[in-house]
Design a protein around this motif. Structure first.
Motif, PDB file in Angstrom:
ATOM      1  N   GLY A 175      -0.765   2.982  -5.679  1.00  0.00           N
ATOM      2  CA  GLY A 175       0.004   3.561  -4.589  1.00  0.00           C
ATOM      3  C   GLY A 175      -0.587   3.315  -3.215  1.00  0.00           C
ATOM      4  O   GLY A 175       0.144   3.252  -2.223  1.00  0.00           O
ATOM      5  N   VAL A 176      -1.920   3.168  -3.139  1.00  0.00           N
ATOM      6  CA  VAL A 176      -2.597   3.100  -1.844  1.00  0.00           C
ATOM      7  C   VAL A 176      -2.972   1.675  -1.451  1.00  0.00           C
ATOM      8  O   VAL A 176      -2.874   1.301  -0.272  1.00  0.00           O
ATOM      9  N   ALA A 177      -3.426   0.860  -2.406  1.00  0.00           N
ATOM     10  CA  ALA A 177      -3.939  -0.479  -2.087  1.00  0.00           C
ATOM     11  C   ALA A 177      -2.937  -1.360  -1.341  1.00  0.00           C
ATOM     12  O   ALA A 177      -3.308  -2.020  -0.356  1.00  0.00           O
ATOM     13  N   PRO A 178      -1.650  -1.425  -1.758  1.00  0.00           N
ATOM     14  CA  PRO A 178      -0.713  -2.281  -1.011  1.00  0.00           C
ATOM     15  C   PRO A 178      -0.538  -1.848   0.441  1.00  0.00           C
ATOM     16  O   PRO A 178      -0.408  -2.693   1.330  1.00  0.00           O
ATOM     17  N   PHE A 179      -0.540  -0.538   0.685  1.00  0.00           N
ATOM     18  CA  PHE A 179      -0.420  -0.055   2.069  1.00  0.00           C
ATOM     19  C   PHE A 179      -1.615  -0.512   2.904  1.00  0.00           C
ATOM     20  O   PHE A 179      -1.454  -1.003   4.027  1.00  0.00           O
ATOM     21  N   ILE A 191      -9.268   6.036  -4.053  1.00  0.00           N
ATOM     22  CA  ILE A 191      -9.190   5.591  -2.664  1.00  0.00           C
ATOM     23  C   ILE A 191     -10.233   4.510  -2.394  1.00  0.00           C
ATOM     24  O   ILE A 191      -9.962   3.525  -1.688  1.00  0.00           O
ATOM     25  N   GLY A 192     -11.438   4.673  -2.950  1.00  0.00           N
ATOM     26  CA  GLY A 192     -12.489   3.687  -2.721  1.00  0.00           C
ATOM     27  C   GLY A 192     -12.134   2.317  -3.278  1.00  0.00           C
ATOM     28  O   GLY A 192     -12.280   1.298  -2.584  1.00  0.00           O
ATOM     29  N   ILE A 193     -11.662   2.277  -4.511  1.00  0.00           N
ATOM     30  CA  ILE A 193     -11.278   0.995  -5.120  1.00  0.00           C
ATOM     31  C   ILE A 193     -10.069   0.410  -4.400  1.00  0.00           C
ATOM     32  O   ILE A 193      -9.998  -0.799  -4.153  1.00  0.00           O
ATOM     33  N   ALA A 194      -9.107   1.264  -4.049  1.00  0.00           N
ATOM     34  CA  ALA A 194      -7.925   0.790  -3.328  1.00  0.00           C
ATOM     35  C   ALA A 194      -8.318   0.213  -1.973  1.00  0.00           C
ATOM     36  O   ALA A 194      -7.748  -0.793  -1.524  1.00  0.00           O
ATOM     37  N   ALA A 195      -9.286   0.846  -1.297  1.00  0.00           N
ATOM     38  CA  ALA A 195      -9.739   0.337  -0.003  1.00  0.00           C
ATOM     39  C   ALA A 195     -10.371  -1.035  -0.151  1.00  0.00           C
ATOM     40  O   ALA A 195     -10.131  -1.936   0.670  1.00  0.00           O
ATOM     41  N   PHE A 196     -11.192  -1.221  -1.198  1.00  0.00           N
ATOM     42  CA  PHE A 196     -11.834  -2.520  -1.415  1.00  0.00           C
ATOM     43  C   PHE A 196     -10.797  -3.598  -1.705  1.00  0.00           C
ATOM     44  O   PHE A 196     -10.824  -4.687  -1.108  1.00  0.00           O
ATOM     45  N   ILE A 197      -9.860  -3.294  -2.611  1.00  0.00           N
ATOM     46  CA  ILE A 197      -8.832  -4.279  -2.961  1.00  0.00           C
ATOM     47  C   ILE A 197      -7.931  -4.561  -1.763  1.00  0.00           C
ATOM     48  O   ILE A 197      -7.630  -5.720  -1.442  1.00  0.00           O
ATOM     49  N   GLY A 198      -7.495  -3.502  -1.105  1.00  0.00           N
ATOM     50  CA  GLY A 198      -6.598  -3.678   0.028  1.00  0.00           C
ATOM     51  C   GLY A 198      -7.245  -4.432   1.175  1.00  0.00           C
ATOM     52  O   GLY A 198      -6.616  -5.291   1.798  1.00  0.00           O
ATOM     53  N   PHE A 199      -8.508  -4.112   1.459  1.00  0.00           N
ATOM     54  CA  PHE A 199      -9.210  -4.804   2.542  1.00  0.00           C
ATOM     55  C   PHE A 199      -9.374  -6.283   2.213  1.00  0.00           C
ATOM     56  O   PHE A 199      -9.154  -7.146   3.075  1.00  0.00           O
ATOM     57  N   THR A 200      -9.759  -6.585   0.989  1.00  0.00           N
ATOM     58  CA  THR A 200      -9.961  -7.984   0.594  1.00  0.00           C
ATOM     59  C   THR A 200      -8.665  -8.780   0.695  1.00  0.00           C
ATOM     60  O   THR A 200      -8.634  -9.869   1.277  1.00  0.00           O
ATOM     61  N   LEU A 201      -7.582  -8.232   0.128  1.00  0.00           N
ATOM     62  CA  LEU A 201      -6.302  -8.944   0.164  1.00  0.00           C
ATOM     63  C   LEU A 201      -5.767  -9.049   1.590  1.00  0.00           C
ATOM     64  O   LEU A 201      -5.253 -10.100   1.993  1.00  0.00           O
TER      65      LEU A 201
END
Length: 273
Positions: free
Chosen positions: A148-152, A87-97
């Motif tokens: 599964g989480v980063a694109p959302f 979740i932490g890595i997905a949040a960083f990637i998702g927030f940046t993109l």
């Protein structure tokens, strides 16, 4: 006579009404369990609370004869570590993109369609590919959560960025702010509480991907234990593990909500979630 739509229960009444469904579910379970065990003492489908307590006590407070570990706590630690990293890595990637595609039209044009397409791919369909590419270790499980989480999160942050009033950006430019200053001083502070909210909404999916990955290829974890004992119909372990996962998810969600309220009180003024 007051209409039902105008009746607002007091705070104690709201608490009681909130607890009532859970009490009814527990009561129904106890009655059904007692009835089945009375008819067949060896029944495994609806174990009593005493049987479930004994099973979890063995897992939590008696070391494993094979590994010497306390399996319940080891499973919890392993699952929370994987979930936290994913979740932490997905949040960083998702927030940046999401921030880049929402703030910069030159980033939106090439990246937004790609993010949309990736978000439509069922993550579980990629699990065999992740196992082939990353192996059966920790990386593949964490990668599934990220995918599964980063694109959302990216799409949600992108939407929130585009909803920020254009007037704020114009005023910042009028005051001489560069693109970097606009992103860092205007957009990021407003998007941080929305990132926490997106993480809260993605927790359910994160748990789903974690348990699925652990059930297929793992040597520990909450999902692994559930799938392991299912072959023995050990509902006295499965049901407490499911309840424990639910409690952990609730605690994590509550902690994220409290973090948002303490760090960004202005966002929650006026009843904002």
């Amino acid at each position: 006579m007051k209409r039902l739509v105008n009746l607002t229960p007091s705070k104690p009444a709201r608490i009681l009404l909130g607890l009532l469904p859970f009490a009814l579910i527990l009561l129904i379970y106890v009655i059904a369990s007692d009835a089945r065990l009375e008819a067949n003492p060896s029944d495994k489908l609806l174990p009593s609370f005493e049987q479930m307590g004994d099973a979890i006590s063995r897992l939590a407070f008696e070391p494993s004869k094979r590994t010497g570990e306390y399996l319940f706590w080891q499973d919890t630690l392993s699952s929370l570590t994987r979930l936290g990293l994913g979740i932490g890595i997905a949040a960083f990637i998702g927030f940046t993109l999401g921030l880049l595609t929402g703030a910069l039209p030159t980033a939106y044009a090439p990246l937004a369609p790609l993010i949309t397409v990736i978000s439509l791919i069922p993550p579980m369909a990629l699990l065999p590919i992740l196992f082939i590419v990353f192996g059966l270790g920790e990386l593949s499980k964490i990668a599934l959560i990220i995918f599964g989480v980063a694109p959302f999160i990216a799409r949600d942050i992108q939407r929130c960025t585009l909803e920020i009033p254009r007037e704020q950006l114009i005023k910042a430019q009028t005051l001489g702010a560069s693109s970097w200053h606009i992103v860092w001083r205007v957009l990021v502070p407003q998007l941080m509480p929305r990132l926490i909210n997106a993480m809260r909404l993605s927790l359910g999916a994160g748990w789903l991907f974690l348990i699925a990955a652990e059930g297929i290829a793992s040597t520990d974890g909450l999902g692994y234990r559930i799938f392991l004992v299912r072959r023995y119909l050990s509902m006295d372990v499965i049901l407490p593990y499911v309840a424990w996962i639910t409690l952990l998810a609730f605690i994590i969600d509550w902690l994220l909500a409290k973090t948002s309220q303490l760090a960004f009180p202005w966002h929650h003024q006026g009843g904002k979630a």
